[in-house]
Design a protein around this motif. Structure first.
Motif, mmCIF file in Angstrom:
data_model
loop_
_atom_site.group_PDB
_atom_site.id
_atom_site.type_symbol
_atom_site.label_atom_id
_atom_site.label_comp_id
_atom_site.label_asym_id
_atom_site.label_seq_id
_atom_site.Cartn_x
_atom_site.Cartn_y
_atom_site.Cartn_z
ATOM 1 N N THR A 206 0.876 -1.173 0.000
ATOM 2 C CA THR A 206 0.000 0.000 0.000
ATOM 3 C C THR A 206 0.911 1.219 0.000
ATOM 4 N N TRP A 207 0.858 1.992 -1.062
ATOM 5 C CA TRP A 207 1.740 3.158 -1.176
ATOM 6 C C TRP A 207 1.130 4.366 -0.474
ATOM 7 N N GLN A 208 1.987 5.290 -0.061
ATOM 8 C CA GLN A 208 1.533 6.495 0.638
ATOM 9 C C GLN A 208 0.610 7.335 -0.254
ATOM 10 N N PRO A 209 -0.435 7.943 0.327
ATOM 11 C CA PRO A 209 -1.296 8.845 -0.462
ATOM 12 C C PRO A 209 -0.480 10.019 -1.016
ATOM 13 N N PHE A 210 -0.896 10.532 -2.163
ATOM 14 C CA PHE A 210 -0.239 11.720 -2.718
ATOM 15 C C PHE A 210 -1.287 12.651 -3.302
ATOM 16 N N LYS A 211 -0.939 13.928 -3.374
ATOM 17 C CA LYS A 211 -1.853 14.963 -3.867
ATOM 18 C C LYS A 211 -1.401 15.410 -5.240
ATOM 19 N N VAL A 212 -2.345 15.613 -6.121
ATOM 20 C CA VAL A 212 -2.021 16.009 -7.492
ATOM 21 C C VAL A 212 -3.175 16.840 -8.045
ATOM 22 N N SER A 213 -2.857 17.841 -8.864
ATOM 23 C CA SER A 213 -3.910 18.659 -9.469
ATOM 24 C C SER A 213 -4.532 17.916 -10.638
ATOM 25 N N LEU A 214 -5.782 18.237 -10.927
ATOM 26 C CA LEU A 214 -6.447 17.606 -12.064
ATOM 27 C C LEU A 214 -5.798 17.993 -13.384
ATOM 28 N N SER A 215 -5.210 19.202 -13.440
ATOM 29 C CA SER A 215 -4.531 19.588 -14.682
ATOM 30 C C SER A 215 -3.323 18.700 -14.918
ATOM 31 N N SER A 216 -2.626 18.347 -13.854
ATOM 32 C CA SER A 216 -1.469 17.463 -13.988
ATOM 33 C C SER A 216 -1.902 16.023 -14.240
ATOM 34 N N LEU A 217 -2.936 15.583 -13.527
ATOM 35 C CA LEU A 217 -3.371 14.194 -13.621
ATOM 36 C C LEU A 217 -3.957 13.863 -14.988
ATOM 37 N N CYS A 218 -4.861 14.717 -15.466
ATOM 38 C CA CYS A 218 -5.592 14.347 -16.685
ATOM 39 C C CYS A 218 -5.915 15.541 -17.578
ATOM 40 N N SER A 219 -5.129 16.637 -17.431
ATOM 41 C CA SER A 219 -5.380 17.858 -18.210
ATOM 42 C C SER A 219 -6.817 18.341 -18.024
ATOM 43 N N CYS A 220 -7.381 18.054 -16.840
ATOM 44 C CA CYS A 220 -8.745 18.445 -16.477
ATOM 45 C C CYS A 220 -9.811 17.768 -17.330
ATOM 46 N N GLU A 221 -9.414 16.665 -18.009
ATOM 47 C CA GLU A 221 -10.369 15.863 -18.782
ATOM 48 C C GLU A 221 -10.495 14.522 -18.060
ATOM 49 N N GLU A 222 -11.616 14.318 -17.372
ATOM 50 C CA GLU A 222 -11.740 13.171 -16.484
ATOM 51 C C GLU A 222 -11.751 11.843 -17.226
ATOM 52 N N SER A 223 -12.016 11.874 -18.532
ATOM 53 C CA SER A 223 -12.025 10.631 -19.301
ATOM 54 C C SER A 223 -10.689 10.360 -20.009
ATOM 55 N N ARG A 224 -9.698 11.223 -19.784
ATOM 56 C CA ARG A 224 -8.389 11.029 -20.435
ATOM 57 C C ARG A 224 -7.747 9.744 -19.907
ATOM 58 N N PRO A 225 -7.177 8.906 -20.797
ATOM 59 C CA PRO A 225 -6.574 7.640 -20.343
ATOM 60 C C PRO A 225 -5.378 7.871 -19.417
ATOM 61 N N LEU A 226 -5.313 7.031 -18.403
ATOM 62 C CA LEU A 226 -4.173 6.999 -17.475
ATOM 63 C C LEU A 226 -3.597 5.591 -17.484
ATOM 64 N N LYS A 227 -2.285 5.509 -17.237
ATOM 65 C CA LYS A 227 -1.644 4.193 -17.207
ATOM 66 C C LYS A 227 -0.767 4.079 -15.978
ATOM 67 N N GLY A 228 -0.883 2.961 -15.272
ATOM 68 C CA GLY A 228 -0.026 2.714 -14.119
ATOM 69 C C GLY A 228 0.929 1.572 -14.403
ATOM 70 N N LEU A 229 2.203 1.780 -14.072
ATOM 71 C CA LEU A 229 3.223 0.740 -14.234
ATOM 72 C C LEU A 229 3.791 0.403 -12.864
ATOM 73 N N VAL A 230 3.909 -0.886 -12.576
ATOM 74 C CA VAL A 230 4.487 -1.332 -11.306
ATOM 75 C C VAL A 230 5.821 -1.999 -11.595
ATOM 76 N N TRP A 231 6.844 -1.591 -10.819
ATOM 77 C CA TRP A 231 8.213 -2.070 -11.023
ATOM 78 C C TRP A 231 8.762 -2.629 -9.717
ATOM 79 N N ASP A 232 9.711 -3.581 -9.878
ATOM 80 C CA ASP A 232 10.510 -4.042 -8.739
ATOM 81 C C ASP A 232 11.786 -3.195 -8.733
ATOM 82 N N TYR A 233 11.963 -2.450 -7.667
ATOM 83 C CA TYR A 233 13.058 -1.469 -7.596
ATOM 84 C C TYR A 233 14.430 -2.149 -7.595
ATOM 85 N N ASP A 234 15.337 -1.561 -8.383
ATOM 86 C CA ASP A 234 16.728 -1.999 -8.414
ATOM 87 C C ASP A 234 17.611 -0.782 -8.165
ATOM 88 N N SER A 235 18.520 -0.859 -7.206
ATOM 89 C CA SER A 235 19.331 0.292 -6.825
ATOM 90 C C SER A 235 20.219 0.786 -7.954
#
Length: 520
Positions: A206-235
């Motif tokens: 469970t990752w820490q909550p974060f705050k983001v503006s709608l302009s940054s998140l989706c250019s204020c278009e709520e239907s704009r596609p978003l993509k999440g990528l999960v990685w195993d961290y390597d130093s």
């Protein structure tokens, strides 16, 4: 910088990037314009000019409203807003004869008005008389400017992600996952919105909550596609890909409910919602400054060149006074023997009125400072904890109102390292729980290395008892580093953190802007 805008990509997991400028829309109307046409009424339009390097530069122009002495213009001016800068604007109204363009050579001047963008933002609605050349009133003509923070109205949200049963990419332990969230742009390119921290050795993180503006998140278009990528961290940076998902902000809202995606407010939301910013300056009158009558003194009054105290005071105070409706600024001194008994004081009013330490605007502070110098005996030591505690008591009374109505900025101007460092650290830690920020400007050529500990940029400031500051509220700047720069550069350097600090305080207290209705 202001908290109401897009965030840039972080360079590594866990790094939170800084926001950039907010955008403000200005809408204009006029009343009772002069009638320059003999047969019909004037055909007005308004030209917007912005001061740049001492010159007025024409930026934009409204449409022409035909035959009207009370025009309401549909054209909207959009400007980048910076709290830490004095953004001087001029509005000129013309009776337009030719086609509407940026040229005004053939048009009749109906009047002009000057103000700062900060004044408009702080008041939300500014109505001023239009003036002709040489400051004469243009009859009863007025211009009204309405401001709206479009970045703030786009809103912020707080998001939290978790994953379950991730693939294990490590041989001898579990994966160390982190998440990257991307916005898909119109050209199908991917813009990194946020990168979470790494959760060590966990396949159901469970990752820490974060705050983001709608302009940054989706250019204020709520239907704009978003993509999440999960990685195993390597130093070494060679992260192993675990998996990805696609969604939209609209889909997240429906899945989790509106109540879990709540609004986080911007600096402009609070200012335009009625939050006043009260400014206090505290000036060092210790003997190490030198005899004010000697030209080598840091307090020497040169009629042709303001000293460093005055330069710093004016640069910062000119901006802050725009956000205080009565334009009355508190001015204090420390480290001097003061009349009538000439006892040492570390928190005296430089206007010598113990009942009211406020001065009329920044010019009033300058005059009080110049009048104070010959009446005090420079002494010592350099104790600033009493003044921090004095402002903190006022801020504490404000905190008890449970409203976002008044925030305090304390500017301390000093020529050396403070003597009461332990008490100062204690006072700052207590003040970090209150609606206030502290700016310290070191004047002169002293070694200010020990002062850096008060600025929490290199770690959390702690009181002598080990209690950590709740927020980083101190900004320390040696004046000599900006001596050759413009006053605007100095103000920008010392005030840049204030919007973030104000938003952090009210967000922590869960206090919304006072006047949400008027802002919306």
């Amino acid at each position: 910088m202001s908290a109401g805008s897009e965030r840039r990509a972080a360079a590594a997991p866990g790094v939170v990037p800084a926001p950039c400028a907010s955008k403000v829309e200005l809408r204009l109307s006029c009343r009772h314009l002069l009638d320059r046409d003999p047969l019909t009424k004037s055909d007005p339009s308004v030209v917007l000019l912005l001061q740049s390097q001492g010159q007025w530069v024409q930026v934009d122009r409204t449409e022409v409203v035909r035959s009207s002495l009370h025009p309401v213009f549909s054209k909207v001016f959009t400007l980048d807003y910076y709290f830490e800068e004095v953004q001087k604007l001029r509005f000129e109204v013309y009776d337009t004869h030719g086609p509407s363009s940026l040229s005004c050579q053939e048009d009749d001047f109906l009047g002009g008005m000057e103000c700062t963008l900060g004044q408009i933002v702080a008041q939300k609605k500014v109505t001023r008389a239009l003036l002709l050349k040489f400051g004469r009133n243009a009859g009863k003509s007025t211009i009204t400017v309405l401001a709206e923070d479009i970045s703030g109205n786009n809103g912020y949200v707080e998001l939290s992600f978790r994953a379950r049963k991730l693939d294990d990419k490590d041989l001898f332990s579990k994966s160390d996952p982190f998440l990257e969230l991307y916005r898909i742009n119109d050209d199908q390119s991917e813009q990194l919105v946020y990168r979470t921290e790494v959760v060590k050795n966990d396949l159901s993180p469970t990752w820490q909550p974060f705050k983001v503006s709608l302009s940054s998140l989706c250019s204020c278009e709520e239907s704009r596609p978003l993509k999440g990528l999960v990685w195993d961290y390597d130093s070494r940076g060679k992260h192993d890909f675990i998996g990805e998902f696609s969604t939209t902000f609209e889909e997240m809202q429906k899945a989790f409910g509106e109540d879990q995606l709540y609004r986080v407010y911007s600096f402009l939301d609070y200012v335009m919602g009625g939050c006043q910013i009260h400014f206090t300056v505290a000036i060092d009158f210790t003997a190490s400054n030198g005899d004010p009558r000697n030209s080598c003194s840091l307090h020497y009054i040169n009629p042709f060149q303001p000293n460093e105290y005055l330069q710093a005071l004016v640069a910062v105070g000119e901006i802050c006074q725009d956000y205080d409706s009565d334009k009355r600024l508190s001015a204090l001194g420390f480290g001097a023997r003061i009349p009538p008994k000439y006892e040492v004081s570390h928190d005296f009013a430089i206007n010598f009125n113990p009942e009211d330490d406020e001065c009329e605007g920044i010019q009033g502070v300058v005059e009080a400072y110049q009048n104070c110098l010959p009446r005090v005996q420079l002494y010592g030591p350099t104790n600033v904890a009493p003044i921090i505690s004095k402002v903190a008591r006022t801020a504490a009374a404000e905190e008890r109102t449970r409203e976002a109505s008044q925030y305090y900025i304390l500017l301390i101007l000093t020529d050396g390292v403070v003597t009461d460092m332990a008490d100062t650290r204690e006072a700052i830690v207590r003040a970090s729980h209150l609606p206030m920020s502290i700016i310290i400007v070191g004047v002169g050529n002293a070694d200010f290395t020990d002062m850096q500990v008060l600025d929490g940029d290199d770690g959390v400031l702690r009181s002598p008892r080990g209690e950590p500051a709740l927020r980083d509220i101190v900004q320390f700047v040696p004046f000599r580093e900006l001596k050759s720069a413009s006053p605007a550069a100095l103000a920008k350097s010392v005030l840049a953190e204030v919007p973030r600090q104000l938003v952090e305080y009210y967000s922590h207290k869960e206090l919304p802007p006072r006047d949400l209705g008027a802002h919306a």
